[in-house]
Design an enzyme around this catalytic site. Structure first.
Site, PDB file in Angstrom:
ATOM      1  N   SER A   1      -9.956  -0.875   7.116  1.00 39.43           N
ATOM      2  CA  SER A   1      -9.336  -0.644   5.806  1.00 39.43           C
ATOM      3  C   SER A   1      -8.578  -1.830   5.213  1.00 39.43           C
ATOM      4  O   SER A   1      -8.164  -1.781   4.061  1.00 39.43           O
ATOM      5  CB  SER A   1      -8.386   0.552   5.874  1.00 39.43           C
ATOM      6  OG  SER A   1      -9.115   1.748   5.904  1.00 39.43           O
TER       7      SER A   1
ATOM      8  N   LYS B   1       0.865  -1.188   0.000  1.00 37.64           N
ATOM      9  CA  LYS B   1       0.000   0.000   0.000  1.00 37.64           C
ATOM     10  C   LYS B   1       0.898   1.233   0.000  1.00 37.64           C
ATOM     11  O   LYS B   1       1.948   1.243   0.650  1.00 37.64           O
ATOM     12  CB  LYS B   1      -0.885  -0.039   1.255  1.00 37.64           C
ATOM     13  CG  LYS B   1      -1.923   1.066   1.349  1.00 37.64           C
ATOM     14  CD  LYS B   1      -2.763   0.903   2.622  1.00 37.64           C
ATOM     15  CE  LYS B   1      -3.882   1.929   2.722  1.00 37.64           C
ATOM     16  NZ  LYS B   1      -4.703   1.770   3.942  1.00 37.64           N
TER      17      LYS B   1
ATOM     18  N   SER C   1      -9.783   1.615   3.012  1.00 38.88           N
ATOM     19  CA  SER C   1      -8.914   2.431   2.179  1.00 38.88           C
ATOM     20  C   SER C   1      -7.868   1.642   1.404  1.00 38.88           C
ATOM     21  O   SER C   1      -7.323   2.143   0.428  1.00 38.88           O
ATOM     22  CB  SER C   1      -8.211   3.468   3.057  1.00 38.88           C
ATOM     23  OG  SER C   1      -7.295   2.832   3.934  1.00 38.88           O
TER      24      SER C   1
END
Lengths: 98, 485
Positions: free
Chosen positions: B177, B78, B153
């Site tokens: 997330s 990420k 997210s």
């Protein structure tokens, strides 16, 4: 008419505290949205929290000390490499005082 | 099957047997990226050249018999983890050109274990969002239906694993997330106990809630990554010096006579009927595996969302004060003095959701409102944590749906922040209580969208959680499908 939790002027004031600024239309939109969100938060008033200790960390460690020893750290060039502006080994900012 | 479709453990077996090479695996992953990335947009930055070089180096080590825990395995990160020399944007314009001078501890650990990095995945700006639509770099699409969101997210990481654009990925989870996008993309996602994995080099959102964890194609891969990632870090004062077990050891143990808590508050009005049906099937599966399900109560569940949307923005408003256009990142050239420069930089550098949360947080912490909002929320947080402590005296694990609905359509909730926040309603309590939670695929809707089931356990019970998840996975025999891309 639903209760106003935060006025447009307060939104402008909080934006200043947060070092943000909004145009007129944005202020309107944020005021409406923040009022909706803050009204939802009123739900918490249903809960009796008398004598309940606040929890700020689910797993709180106390005194996470380390030895007071010198370790490797970033060299100044690496620390300054991402600066929008730098000069003479320092971060450069717009004028602060006249 | 193509190499990029295999799991970590399958690939490690093949690498050990000399049946394939990391160079072949990595080429297969980038071949897939070239074929589908235009449709999915899982990545912000690809690391193709360094990945191919790392793969060659891995093959060299394998030839010498120096096989590490992840040698030669392509993994995506990420774009919230600092990577030395590779830009780290956090999905934000304000960090569009930020190139970290150091690696996050998790990156250092993966590197040391021999991983090959494919790139940095897309995310909601500063991890604030549930759909990956808040990225400055454009939305990621759900590989199962490109008109739908992948969750967020960490939507890019979930989509990359689901689309076989990597073998596994890392994400971060502040209110769901990792688990929410894992459920919506049909992969496994684990949020460990707060403090189990070092957050050093993770761009901070809400420091008392943020935790790093893996996205994988199965539970065994999740255990393999946890073995590499977990542990105390002297550079991170909230990481916990608790012993790290060999998580793989738990996998084949079974769950005979385990007590499974079903919290009635998690089967609420608003749960999609197909999601509920899939989760009810999961309950029957674990009963078939010898576990006993009992009803438990988490009475403060309905207050979790309100607590979260005070605590997380409050911490974020403080953490994001560092983006001032001075030390790194974007600076607006318009300000005539320092104060104006700050305001214009932050007004132009942050997107709408980030500004909204900074505003809520600043307001909740401001003089006159602190007691009514932040203090009150922290007290209710204490009650939420107590609910879990009490529930875990009656059961070993808790079973819930991961999300109230399957993946929603792109644009469906972007104009209504409260509706967007509600998509995290079943995952945020875990972060407030600091306990570990895992989402495991539990079926598909009639329209072919994945559904996830969430398992929760007490602090530092990741081993037991993985034991339960692997038993569920083995007994459920969820049909292996791949998105058609």
């Amino acid at each position: 008419m639903e209760k106003i939790k935060i006025s447009k002027d307060e939104v402008t004031h909080v934006a200043h505290l947060a070092r943000l600024e909004f145009g007129e239309a944005e202020t309107e939109k944020f005021t409406a949205q923040l009022n909706g969100i803050l009204r939802y938060m009123d739900k918490l008033n249903e809960v009796d929290t008398n004598g309940v200790e606040p929890v700020t960390h689910a797993i709180a460690r106390k005194n996470a000390f380390r030895e007071d020893a010198v370790n490797a750290s970033l060299p100044p060039e690496a620390s300054l490499a991402n600066a929008p502006e730098s000069r003479g080994g320092c971060f450069l900012v717009p004028k602060v005082i006249e | 099957m193509e190499l990029n479709e295999l799991t970590i453990h399958e690939l490690l077996d093949r690498l050990r047997a000399g049946e394939t090479s990391s160079a072949e695996i990595t080429a297969s992953v980038f071949g897939r990226i070239d074929a589908v990335e235009k449709e999915v947009h899982a990545y912000i930055t690809l690391m193709r050249e360094t990945a191919l070089a790392e793969a060659e180096a891995a093959d060299e080590r394998i030839r010498k018999g120096e096989m590490g825990a992840l040698t030669g395995i392509p993994i995506a990160l990420k774009d919230i983890f600092c990577t030395k020399g590779v830009r780290t944007t956090c999905g934000s314009r304000i960090l569009e050109n930020f190139v970290p001078p150091y690696d996050a501890t998790v990156v250092t650990k993966l590197r040391a274990a021999g991983a090959v990095f494919t790139g940095k995945t897309n995310m909601d700006e500063f991890a604030m969002g549930s759909s990956t639509e808040n990225s400055f770099f454009g939305a990621t699409r759900n590989p199962w239906d490109r008109d739908r969101i992948p969750g967020g997210s960490s939507g890019g990481s979930a989509a990359a694993v689901a689309a076989d654009e990597c073998i596994a990925a890392l994400g971060s989870d502040t209110g769901g997330s990792i688990r929410q996008p894992a459920a919506l993309c049909g992969v496994v996602g684990l949020k460990p106990t707060y403090g189990r994995i070092s957050r050093f080099g993770l761009v901070a959102f809400a420091s008392s809630l943020d935790q790093i964890g893996p996205f994988t194609k199965d539970v065994e891969d999740c255990a393999i990554l946890m073995n590499v990632l977990a542990g105390y870090d002297p550079r991170e004062s909230t990481s916990v010096p608790e012993e790290v077990p060999d998580y793989r050891r738990f996998l084949s143990q079974g769950i005979e006579s385990w007590k499974v808590g079903i919290p009635k508050e998690y089967f609420i009005a608003g749960i999609d009927p197909e999601v509920e049906a899939a989760v009810r099937r999961a309950i029957r599966v674990v009963e078939g595996a010898g576990a006993k399900c009992i009803e438990v109560s988490l009475p403060h569940t309905e207050y979790c969302l309100a607590v979260y949307y005070i605590v997380a923005p409050a911490e974020a408003s403080s953490n994001l004060a560092r983006y001032d256009g001075v030390k790194y990142g974007f600076r607006s050239g318009e300000g005539r003095d320092l104060l104006e420069m700050y305001k214009k930089t932050r007004a132009a550098g942050f997107g709408a959701e980030v500004k909204r949360r900074i505003m809520i947080g600043t307001y909740a912490l401001s003089s006159g409102y602190y007691d009514a909002y932040y203090k009150k929320a922290s007290q209710v947080r204490g009650l939420i944590k107590r609910d879990f402590d009490e529930a875990f005296t009656k059961c070993d694990v808790i079973l819930t749906p991961t999300t109230p609905t399957p993946a929603f359509r792109i644009g469906e909730k972007t104009d209504d922040p409260m509706q967007m926040y509600l998509s995290d309603i079943l995952t945020i309590s875990t972060n407030l209580a600091g306990i570990p939670g895992i989402s495991v695929p539990c079926g598909f809707t009639a329209a072919g969208l994945p559904v996830g089931v969430q398992f929760l356990a007490g602090h530092f019970q990741e081993g037991r959680l993985l034991q339960f998840a692997s038993a569920y996975e083995k007994h459920a025999q969820i049909e292996k499908r791949r998105p058609t891309l």
